[in-house]
Scaffold this motif. Structure first.
Motif, short mmCIF file in Angstrom:
data_model
loop_
_atom_site.label_atom_id
_atom_site.label_comp_id
_atom_site.label_asym_id
_atom_site.label_seq_id
_atom_site.Cartn_x
_atom_site.Cartn_y
_atom_site.Cartn_z
N TYR A 128 157.85 97.54 29.63
CA TYR A 128 158.55 98.89 30.06
C TYR A 128 157.23 99.93 29.77
N ILE A 152 153.14 102.78 36.92
CA ILE A 152 153.48 102.36 38.48
C ILE A 152 152.13 102.11 39.16
N ALA A 175 153.45 99.86 44.77
CA ALA A 175 154.18 101.00 44.11
C ALA A 175 155.33 101.51 44.88
N VAL A 204 158.25 98.91 44.66
CA VAL A 204 158.76 98.79 43.39
C VAL A 204 159.72 99.90 43.08
N ARG A 205 159.46 101.04 43.72
CA ARG A 205 160.35 102.29 43.55
C ARG A 205 161.62 102.11 44.23
N ASN A 220 168.19 97.60 40.70
CA ASN A 220 168.12 97.21 39.60
C ASN A 220 168.61 96.02 39.40
N TRP A 235 161.14 105.19 38.23
CA TRP A 235 159.72 104.62 38.40
C TRP A 235 158.83 105.68 38.69
N GLN A 236 158.99 106.94 38.17
CA GLN A 236 158.18 108.00 38.50
C GLN A 236 156.76 107.66 37.77
N TRP A 237 156.67 107.13 36.69
CA TRP A 237 155.77 106.51 36.06
C TRP A 237 155.87 105.06 35.44
N THR A 238 157.14 104.78 34.83
CA THR A 238 157.19 103.60 34.01
C THR A 238 158.83 103.22 34.44
N TRP A 239 159.18 101.99 34.30
CA TRP A 239 160.68 101.79 34.47
C TRP A 239 161.50 102.56 33.69
N SER A 244 161.39 105.67 33.42
CA SER A 244 161.30 107.07 33.73
C SER A 244 162.58 107.78 34.11
#
Length: 436
Positions: free
Chosen positions: A220, A224, A230, A233-234, A238, A381-385, A387
């Motif tokens: 976590y 990204i 990326a 991924v976004r 889920n 996923w702004q930065w991590t899972w 976010s």
């Protein structure tokens, strides 16, 4: 409402409140606009048996963490609302509830103009913390269903008793679709489920919650930028599981074994006839493969770290489709209602700033857009899972608050330089600063 703020935060959910907490801590004057009231989404867009999929210990906002006696449990909807209300009360944010921002644009003077339901104001910087789930997404194909059939989006579903007697078709197997299908199934309803491509994960493995293992493994914390795809991924669905009754797996095969009818993804509707793709077996196999792949990663971590953990037998499918049903007749099956668990659309039409890509997604780097002073917070996923969840929004808010302060310092330096040789009447951008 003031005529001008240093920072305007749009959205009073966990993201907007997190930003407000950090701005207040750093002495930045700001306002938080909330269209409804704190916790509105959790009050109005969740079903009665809803609970978080993430454990309570992951609810950790700036200056405020879960304080109950069940850190490994899963808060129900009312508890989430209470958590947010207590968080807001803990620092008394400059919150304007019931005020909707209807238009956002950047003026030639370099400030942002906001039209709201309470009037117009301006701000030097703006944080958009409205999340990604704005308008219920119901496919146009729904228009082909008979008029007498009750149709609701997952955001409108509350409980089985809300729907007329008869069987229910649920379309979509993300977290909402799977959990609503289970809710109906446990209430004794005959459920027909159109299965999509969402993956699943085991709730627990080798003595711990799977999410606890992944957290310890650093999963976590991955940004990204560590992923080669990326954008994909976004957009990924889920993994489905549930926190209901203390947390457990969601096994669609077990539902089918116990009487639920499973189909491939919905392909076409003609009168009372529904046609499905023949991909049910593949979708179930792929979901299981993802779950087992997560277990493989946990096994490798346990072995490499020398951790003592109980062994656990791997999953064995409890049901396999002999063939994938391709046709369903609504009348013959007694279906009286359809629940569309097909997600949401983003609605950023009120933002009149050119920061979106061809798909309508805001282009940004860790929430910082290409427009100076405009930021996003709380996106998946702004930065991590984490976010877009309680788990990681604090980290993103801290990063953006630092960028906001940097921009304020730079603006101050630039304005002082201009003021040293330029009258304020010829530089309207600094009139508010000079007056202060």
């Amino acid at each position: 409402m003031n005529s001008h703020y240093s920072v305007a935060v749009i959205g009073g959910g966990q993201a907007g409140l997190s930003m407000s907490r950090l701005l207040r801590q750093r002495g930045v004057d700001h306002v938080v606009f909330e269209r409804d009231r704190v916790g509105h989404e959790w009050r109005t867009r969740r079903w009665d048996s809803f609970c978080l999929v993430t454990p309570n210990w992951q609810c950790n906002l700036p200056g405020y963490a879960y304080q109950g006696d069940d850190p490994d449990g899963f808060m129900v909807g009312a508890d989430v609302v209470d958590f947010l209300e207590k968080y807001a009360a803990s620092f008394d944010p400059p919150l304007l509830e019931g005020v909707e921002v209807t238009r956002l644009r950047r003026t030639r003077a370099g400030v942002f103009a906001l039209d709201t339901s309470a009037g117009r104001t301006t701000a030097d910087q703006v944080v958009i913390a409205t999340g990604p789930y704005h308008a219920p997404a119901v496919p146009r194909i729904a228009e082909r269903l008979p008029a007498e059939l009750v149709q609701v989006h997952s955001s409108q579903y509350r409980n089985s008793g809300q729907l007329p007697p008869g069987a229910v078709l649920v379309v979509g197997t993300g977290q909402s679709g799977c959990q609503i299908a289970e809710d109906l199934h446990l209430d004794g309803r005959q459920v027909h489920l159109a299965v999509g491509s969402a993956p699943r994960a085991a709730r627990r493995y080798r003595g711990r919650d799977t999410l606890a293992w992944l957290d310890e493994m650093g999963h976590y914390a991955r940004g990204i930028d560590e992923f080669g795809d990326a954008d994909e991924v976004r957009l990924r669905a889920n993994h489905y599981m549930t926190g209901r009754d203390g947390g457990r797996d969601i096994d669609l095969r077990a539902f089918a074994r116990d009487g639920m009818r499973l189909y491939g993804h919905l392909r076409a509707i003609s009168a009372t006839r529904l046609d499905f793709a023949g991909d049910l077996a593949q979708s179930l196999d792929n979901a299981d493969a993802v779950a087992e792949g997560i277990k493989d990663a946990i096994d490798r971590y346990i072995d490499s770290a020398g951790i003592v953990a109980p062994a656990e037998a791997r999953y064995v499918p409890v049901w396999r489709p002999d063939s994938s049903p391709s046709v369903l007749d609504l009348a013959a099956s007694g279906i009286s209602a359809v629940v569309w668990a097909t997600g949401f659309h983003r609605d950023h039409r009120w933002i009149e700033v050119p920061i979106f890509d061809g798909r309508g997604y805001p282009t940004h780097e860790r929430g910082v857009t290409g427009c100076p002073g405009l930021y996003f917070l709380g996106l998946p996923w702004q930065w991590t899972w984490g976010s877009g969840r309680f788990a990681g929004v604090a980290q993103d808010a801290a990063y953006l608050s630092s960028r906001i302060l940097d921009a304020r310092r730079q603006r101050f330096t630039d304005e002082v330089s201009w003021l040293a040789g330029t009258p304020t009447e010829t530089y309207p951008q600094v009139e508010w600063w000079a007056a202060a």
